[in-house]
Design a protein around this motif. Structure first.
Motif, short mmCIF file in Angstrom:
data_model
loop_
_atom_site.label_atom_id
_atom_site.label_comp_id
_atom_site.label_asym_id
_atom_site.label_seq_id
_atom_site.Cartn_x
_atom_site.Cartn_y
_atom_site.Cartn_z
N PHE A 1 -70.94 -47.95 72.98
CA PHE A 1 -70.81 -46.43 72.80
C PHE A 1 -71.49 -45.28 74.12
CE2 PHE A 1 -69.96 -48.41 68.82
CZ PHE A 1 -68.19 -48.44 69.24
N PHE B 1 -74.20 -46.73 70.37
CA PHE B 1 -74.10 -47.70 69.12
C PHE B 1 -75.03 -47.85 68.79
CE2 PHE B 1 -74.41 -52.36 68.24
CZ PHE B 1 -73.33 -52.06 67.31
N HIS C 1 -65.59 -39.11 71.40
CA HIS C 1 -66.08 -40.51 70.54
C HIS C 1 -67.20 -40.26 69.47
CE1 HIS C 1 -68.62 -40.71 74.37
NE2 HIS C 1 -69.43 -41.01 74.30
N LEU D 1 -67.22 -41.15 66.11
CA LEU D 1 -67.62 -42.72 65.48
C LEU D 1 -68.06 -42.87 64.30
CD1 LEU D 1 -67.86 -45.99 66.19
CD2 LEU D 1 -70.01 -45.65 67.59
#
Length: 276
Positions: A59, A69, A245, A249
């Motif tokens: 990520f 992440f 993102h 997320l």
């Protein structure tokens, strides 16, 4: 019909409950396994700052090169821990207040319910923010604050169930044969209100996670460098244009987690409502 058979019947009638159960198990296992992942959530890499998602960093990285992440995974540990511990505090206070108020009635009931009314009349988020600012922001503080200012709804629900339960014949007989009031509350009233208590507890977890996320988003919750889903969302504000993102997320995980806990509450309620 046993509770296991009731669960199977409800799951067969409503397969959507499986989605929430599997999602929560996945999030819980992923968060618990964070310790075994060979990546430090606070390790910086100044040569790889604000990197986009890749095979090396699923990520991407944040503004100081930390793997995003692993920070989301570690953030799950904090957010779920806050949700569960704050739920235990809130549910315990609300349950005790509701049982005492409903069972004893009179002046005790009046005083406790007026306290509930006063606290409920003040926007709870204002109360939580004020006390979060007055106390040193952090993990322990946020659990105390959420637990101490979100118990009122539980108290009202448990009081209503207690008023009904204490009129039942077996409670009247227990009083007649001389069983003490604390024993009656623990042995007879508490089991009678447990179904409502369980459903309320799952809703309280969802509420606590939302509250923690909101407080961390406002900067008065979990403090850096510790990550939570709310603090990650707050940090992502500055990167919405170039790296959406980073907000998507944690935001999506918060929504799905809260939805799943609420769905689990409905699942338990349906299981308890199935006739034997």
């Amino acid at each position: 019909m046993s509770f296991r058979k009731r669960m199977k019947k409800v799951l067969k009638q409503n397969p959507v409950y499986w989605v929430s159960i599997i999602f929560l198990l996945f999030i819980a296992l992923l968060s618990l396994s964070a310790t075994f992942l060979p990546i430090d959530p606070n390790a910086t890499d100044v040569g790889n700052m604000s990197a986009m998602p890749s095979l090396e960093h699923l990520f991407g990285t944040d503004e100081v090169g930390r793997d995003y992440f692993i920070r989301v995974v570690y953030g799950g540990r904090i957010s779920l821990a806050v949700g569960i511990l704050a739920m235990l505090a809130s549910t315990t206070i609300g349950t005790v207040a509701g049982l005492v108020s409903g069972y004893y009635g009179g002046v005790i009931d009046t005083l406790l319910m007026r306290l509930v009314d006063v606290l409920s009349s003040i926007p709870w988020m204002v109360l939580v923010i004020v006390f979060s600012v007055l106390m040193k922001p952090g993990f322990t503080t946020i659990i105390i604050v959420i637990g101490c200012f979100t118990w009122m709804r539980t108290a009202r629900l448990i009081r209503g169930e207690t008023l009904s339960a204490k009129e039942r014949d077996y409670v009247t007989y227990a009083k007649f044969i001389g069983i003490t009031n604390p024993q009656i509350i623990i042995r007879h009233i508490l089991p009678a209100v447990t179904p409502t208590l369980i459903v309320t507890a799952t809703a309280n977890i969802a509420s606590a996670i939302m509250t923690e996320s909101a407080l961390s988003f406002l900067g008065v919750g979990i403090q850096p460098p510790t990550a939570s889903w709310g603090s990650l969302l707050q940090k992502a504000q500055s990167t919405l244009e170039n790296a959406p993102h980073m907000a998507l997320l944690p935001g999506l995980i918060i929504i799905l987690t809260v939805y799943s806990f609420n769905t689990i509450g409905n699942f338990i309620r349906d299981c308890l409502a199935v006739e034997g």
